[in-house]
Each structure stands twice: as C-alpha cells, then as structure tokens.
Motif scaffolding. Structure first.
Motif, PDB file in Angstrom:
ATOM      1  N   ALA A 164      -6.489  16.408 -19.412  1.00 55.48           N
ATOM      2  CA  ALA A 164      -5.693  17.464 -18.770  1.00 55.48           C
ATOM      3  C   ALA A 164      -6.245  17.791 -17.385  1.00 55.48           C
ATOM      4  O   ALA A 164      -5.485  17.994 -16.440  1.00 55.48           O
ATOM      5  CB  ALA A 164      -5.678  18.712 -19.644  1.00 55.48           C
ATOM      6  N   ASN A 165      -7.548  17.836 -17.274  1.00 56.43           N
ATOM      7  CA  ASN A 165      -8.165  18.143 -15.990  1.00 56.43           C
ATOM      8  C   ASN A 165      -7.869  17.050 -14.958  1.00 56.43           C
ATOM      9  O   ASN A 165      -7.587  17.343 -13.800  1.00 56.43           O
ATOM     10  CB  ASN A 165      -9.666  18.349 -16.150  1.00 56.43           C
ATOM     11  CG  ASN A 165     -10.279  18.989 -14.945  1.00 56.43           C
ATOM     12  OD1 ASN A 165      -9.759  19.979 -14.418  1.00 56.43           O
ATOM     13  ND2 ASN A 165     -11.380  18.442 -14.476  1.00 56.43           N
ATOM     14  N   LYS A 219     -11.363   7.839 -17.638  1.00 54.99           N
ATOM     15  CA  LYS A 219     -11.925   8.297 -16.358  1.00 54.99           C
ATOM     16  C   LYS A 219     -10.857   8.545 -15.304  1.00 54.99           C
ATOM     17  O   LYS A 219     -11.145   9.034 -14.228  1.00 54.99           O
ATOM     18  CB  LYS A 219     -12.912   7.250 -15.820  1.00 54.99           C
ATOM     19  CG  LYS A 219     -13.993   6.856 -16.800  1.00 54.99           C
ATOM     20  CD  LYS A 219     -15.283   7.550 -16.485  1.00 54.99           C
ATOM     21  CE  LYS A 219     -16.431   7.042 -17.292  1.00 54.99           C
ATOM     22  NZ  LYS A 219     -16.561   7.541 -18.598  1.00 54.99           N
ATOM     23  N   ARG A 220      -9.610   8.130 -15.608  1.00 62.88           N
ATOM     24  CA  ARG A 220      -8.524   8.311 -14.654  1.00 62.88           C
ATOM     25  C   ARG A 220      -7.212   8.478 -15.420  1.00 62.88           C
ATOM     26  O   ARG A 220      -7.140   8.216 -16.618  1.00 62.88           O
ATOM     27  CB  ARG A 220      -8.443   7.132 -13.700  1.00 62.88           C
ATOM     28  CG  ARG A 220      -8.192   5.818 -14.368  1.00 62.88           C
ATOM     29  CD  ARG A 220      -8.145   4.665 -13.370  1.00 62.88           C
ATOM     30  NE  ARG A 220      -8.067   3.393 -14.045  1.00 62.88           N
ATOM     31  CZ  ARG A 220      -6.965   2.878 -14.565  1.00 62.88           C
ATOM     32  NH1 ARG A 220      -5.836   3.530 -14.493  1.00 62.88           N
ATOM     33  NH2 ARG A 220      -6.992   1.706 -15.165  1.00 62.88           N
ATOM     34  N   ILE A 221      -6.196   8.893 -14.706  1.00 61.65           N
ATOM     35  CA  ILE A 221      -4.871   9.050 -15.296  1.00 61.65           C
ATOM     36  C   ILE A 221      -4.312   7.662 -15.614  1.00 61.65           C
ATOM     37  O   ILE A 221      -4.408   6.758 -14.786  1.00 61.65           O
ATOM     38  CB  ILE A 221      -3.935   9.784 -14.323  1.00 61.65           C
ATOM     39  CG1 ILE A 221      -4.472  11.185 -14.019  1.00 61.65           C
ATOM     40  CG2 ILE A 221      -2.533   9.876 -14.890  1.00 61.65           C
ATOM     41  CD1 ILE A 221      -3.734  11.891 -12.919  1.00 61.65           C
ATOM     42  N   SER A 255       0.817  -1.219   0.000  1.00 55.70           N
ATOM     43  CA  SER A 255       0.000   0.000   0.000  1.00 55.70           C
ATOM     44  C   SER A 255       0.850   1.267   0.000  1.00 55.70           C
ATOM     45  O   SER A 255       0.490   2.267   0.588  1.00 55.70           O
ATOM     46  CB  SER A 255      -0.961   0.014   1.197  1.00 55.70           C
ATOM     47  OG  SER A 255      -1.833  -1.071   1.109  1.00 55.70           O
ATOM     48  N   ILE A 256       2.008   1.208  -0.618  1.00 49.97           N
ATOM     49  CA  ILE A 256       2.865   2.373  -0.729  1.00 49.97           C
ATOM     50  C   ILE A 256       2.539   3.067  -2.035  1.00 49.97           C
ATOM     51  O   ILE A 256       2.537   2.443  -3.089  1.00 49.97           O
ATOM     52  CB  ILE A 256       4.352   1.977  -0.701  1.00 49.97           C
ATOM     53  CG1 ILE A 256       4.683   1.333   0.644  1.00 49.97           C
ATOM     54  CG2 ILE A 256       5.230   3.189  -0.968  1.00 49.97           C
ATOM     55  CD1 ILE A 256       6.079   0.724   0.688  1.00 49.97           C
ATOM     56  N   GLN A 257       2.260   4.333  -1.969  1.00 47.70           N
ATOM     57  CA  GLN A 257       1.951   5.098  -3.170  1.00 47.70           C
ATOM     58  C   GLN A 257       3.224   5.751  -3.686  1.00 47.70           C
ATOM     59  O   GLN A 257       4.011   6.289  -2.900  1.00 47.70           O
ATOM     60  CB  GLN A 257       0.906   6.189  -2.866  1.00 47.70           C
ATOM     61  CG  GLN A 257      -0.439   5.643  -2.456  1.00 47.70           C
ATOM     62  CD  GLN A 257      -1.087   4.874  -3.580  1.00 47.70           C
ATOM     63  OE1 GLN A 257      -1.025   5.270  -4.730  1.00 47.70           O
ATOM     64  NE2 GLN A 257      -1.700   3.744  -3.240  1.00 47.70           N
ATOM     65  N   PRO A 258       3.445   5.716  -4.991  1.00 43.00           N
ATOM     66  CA  PRO A 258       4.620   6.402  -5.529  1.00 43.00           C
ATOM     67  C   PRO A 258       4.482   7.906  -5.311  1.00 43.00           C
ATOM     68  O   PRO A 258       3.366   8.422  -5.235  1.00 43.00           O
ATOM     69  CB  PRO A 258       4.591   6.050  -7.024  1.00 43.00           C
ATOM     70  CG  PRO A 258       3.198   5.640  -7.304  1.00 43.00           C
ATOM     71  CD  PRO A 258       2.633   5.106  -6.020  1.00 43.00           C
ATOM     72  N   PRO A 259       5.588   8.604  -5.166  1.00 44.20           N
ATOM     73  CA  PRO A 259       5.493  10.052  -4.963  1.00 44.20           C
ATOM     74  C   PRO A 259       4.877  10.730  -6.173  1.00 44.20           C
ATOM     75  O   PRO A 259       5.076  10.307  -7.300  1.00 44.20           O
ATOM     76  CB  PRO A 259       6.952  10.493  -4.769  1.00 44.20           C
ATOM     77  CG  PRO A 259       7.768   9.395  -5.369  1.00 44.20           C
ATOM     78  CD  PRO A 259       6.954   8.132  -5.264  1.00 44.20           C
ATOM     79  N   ARG A 260       4.132  11.758  -5.923  1.00 40.82           N
ATOM     80  CA  ARG A 260       3.512  12.516  -7.016  1.00 40.82           C
ATOM     81  C   ARG A 260       4.514  13.533  -7.528  1.00 40.82           C
ATOM     82  O   ARG A 260       4.952  14.406  -6.785  1.00 40.82           O
ATOM     83  CB  ARG A 260       2.252  13.229  -6.533  1.00 40.82           C
ATOM     84  CG  ARG A 260       1.147  12.283  -6.194  1.00 40.82           C
ATOM     85  CD  ARG A 260      -0.079  13.036  -5.796  1.00 40.82           C
ATOM     86  NE  ARG A 260      -1.120  12.080  -5.422  1.00 40.82           N
ATOM     87  CZ  ARG A 260      -2.314  12.430  -5.042  1.00 40.82           C
ATOM     88  NH1 ARG A 260      -2.654  13.684  -4.978  1.00 40.82           N
ATOM     89  NH2 ARG A 260      -3.200  11.516  -4.726  1.00 40.82           N
ATOM     90  N   LEU A 293      -5.864  17.942 -11.578  1.00 47.04           N
ATOM     91  CA  LEU A 293      -6.441  17.706 -10.255  1.00 47.04           C
ATOM     92  C   LEU A 293      -5.494  16.904  -9.357  1.00 47.04           C
ATOM     93  O   LEU A 293      -5.459  17.112  -8.146  1.00 47.04           O
ATOM     94  CB  LEU A 293      -7.785  16.986 -10.377  1.00 47.04           C
ATOM     95  CG  LEU A 293      -8.926  17.818 -10.954  1.00 47.04           C
ATOM     96  CD1 LEU A 293     -10.145  16.942 -11.231  1.00 47.04           C
ATOM     97  CD2 LEU A 293      -9.275  18.983 -10.042  1.00 47.04           C
ATOM     98  N   ARG A 294      -4.729  16.018  -9.961  1.00 48.93           N
ATOM     99  CA  ARG A 294      -3.823  15.177  -9.176  1.00 48.93           C
ATOM    100  C   ARG A 294      -2.481  15.842  -8.923  1.00 48.93           C
ATOM    101  O   ARG A 294      -1.879  15.663  -7.869  1.00 48.93           O
ATOM    102  CB  ARG A 294      -3.615  13.851  -9.879  1.00 48.93           C
ATOM    103  CG  ARG A 294      -2.749  12.916  -9.077  1.00 48.93           C
ATOM    104  CD  ARG A 294      -2.919  11.516  -9.536  1.00 48.93           C
ATOM    105  NE  ARG A 294      -2.143  10.634  -8.686  1.00 48.93           N
ATOM    106  CZ  ARG A 294      -1.946   9.385  -8.951  1.00 48.93           C
ATOM    107  NH1 ARG A 294      -2.475   8.864 -10.035  1.00 48.93           N
ATOM    108  NH2 ARG A 294      -1.234   8.647  -8.154  1.00 48.93           N
ATOM    109  N   THR A 295      -1.979  16.613  -9.883  1.00 47.98           N
ATOM    110  CA  THR A 295      -0.614  17.143  -9.769  1.00 47.98           C
ATOM    111  C   THR A 295      -0.541  18.647  -9.565  1.00 47.98           C
ATOM    112  O   THR A 295       0.518  19.158  -9.227  1.00 47.98           O
ATOM    113  CB  THR A 295       0.197  16.800 -11.033  1.00 47.98           C
ATOM    114  OG1 THR A 295      -0.373  17.488 -12.154  1.00 47.98           O
ATOM    115  CG2 THR A 295       0.236  15.307 -11.281  1.00 47.98           C
TER     116      THR A 295
END
Length: 176
Positions: A42-43, A165-167, A14-19, A47-49
């Motif tokens: 793009a949106n 619907k997602r990156i 459950s480790i998320q890579p760094p953004r 929204l994520r970055t």
C-alpha cells in the motif's frame, strides 16, 4: 498490436504511461507480522499515486459456549479485544505512515464479508492483503480470506508477497 508489442514500444521510446489517480486502497490486516507485507504494498502505491489508504482489521466474534453458570465472558470482552487490536494495528501503521494520513477501523464479523463491504463503502479501487500460506486444513475450513474476497467482489485484489520492492507491472490471473 499486442499488449506485449505496445509495452516494448513504450520502453523503446522512453514514454511513461500516465499515472492514474486512485480513489482509495483498503489494506486488510489481522495484526500479524505477515500483514506488514500488505502495508508495504500500500505504501509503494501511495508514494507513486498519492491515493488514500484505509486500514481495516476484522475481529471474528467469539463463540459463546454456555456453562452451568451461564456465559463466562466479561461484558467488556469485545471492547477489550478491539482496543488491543487497535494498539497493534496503530503500531503497524506508524511504520509506514509517519504523517498520520491513513485511516484505521476495527470491525466485527466474518473477515471476507466485512472487508468487501468496507471496500465498497470507501469506493476502493484496490484491496490489499498479505500472502498467508494455509495448509489443507485451512482450505477445507474456508480460512483463505483472499479467495473468499475474490468470490465476493469485482474490486481488484492484490496479495502482497515477501520481497515486494516495487509496484507490479504485470498481472497473472490463475484459478483452479
């Protein structure tokens, strides 16, 4: 360790890579409804970055056809086309950017060349276009802007597709 094993290991822990922070994204649009796919992609990334989004529309110059009376285009023809395109693109942007943070520019020229030049000027990390299915005639005449962009730059290109619907988490590269 392979990339697949690495991905599975991260998922199990459950480790998320760094953004990573992006400098900017260039969205190239022709103003069509299909181009909204690129705006959506793009949106999602913004929204994520929190990256900057620059929207570009390129108008090709109209060929001048001489007539016995001279060229029959009004002197403000290009200005009128640009203003009409600005209204269309502005309406598209408002659907995805209610806070008015995205920039917009309209330029004249050959689309792929102008898009790549604009992306370099903006120090873009990514160029996004919408998938637009051209037939054999479009391929022969060189109308596949995405393929031209790939040939002209080393900036990554994302071709947004319906249903995105997602990156994307994985990338597949295929060339023929």
């Amino acid at each position: 360790m392979t990339a697949v094993a690495n991905t599975q290991q991260h998922s199990a822990c459950s480790i998320q890579p760094p953004r990573a922070k992006s400098k900017s994204i260039v969205v190239a649009t022709d103003g069509s409804d299909v181009a909204l796919l690129a705006f959506n992609a793009a949106n999602l990334i913004r929204l994520r970055t929190g990256t900057l989004v620059h929207v570009l529309s390129v108008l090709e110059r109209m060929p001048l056809i001489p007539t016995p009376d001279g060229v029959m285009l009004p002197p403000d023809f290009d200005d009128s086309r640009e203003e009409a395109q600005r209204r269309v693109i502005g309406g598209q942007i408002r659907k995805f950017d209610p806070s008015h943070e995205w920039t917009m520019e309209i330029r004249m020229g050959r689309p792929a060349d102008v898009i790549v030049q604009f992306a370099r000027e903006r120090n873009a990390d990514l160029i996004i276009v919408a998938s637009n299915h051209h037939g054999i005639l479009g391929r022969v005449l060189g109308e596949e802007t995405a393929m031209e962009i790939v040939r002209l730059t080393d900036i990554p290109l994302l071709v947004a597709s319906p249903g995105m619907k997602r990156i994307p988490e994985r990338v597949i590269v295929a060339m023929d």
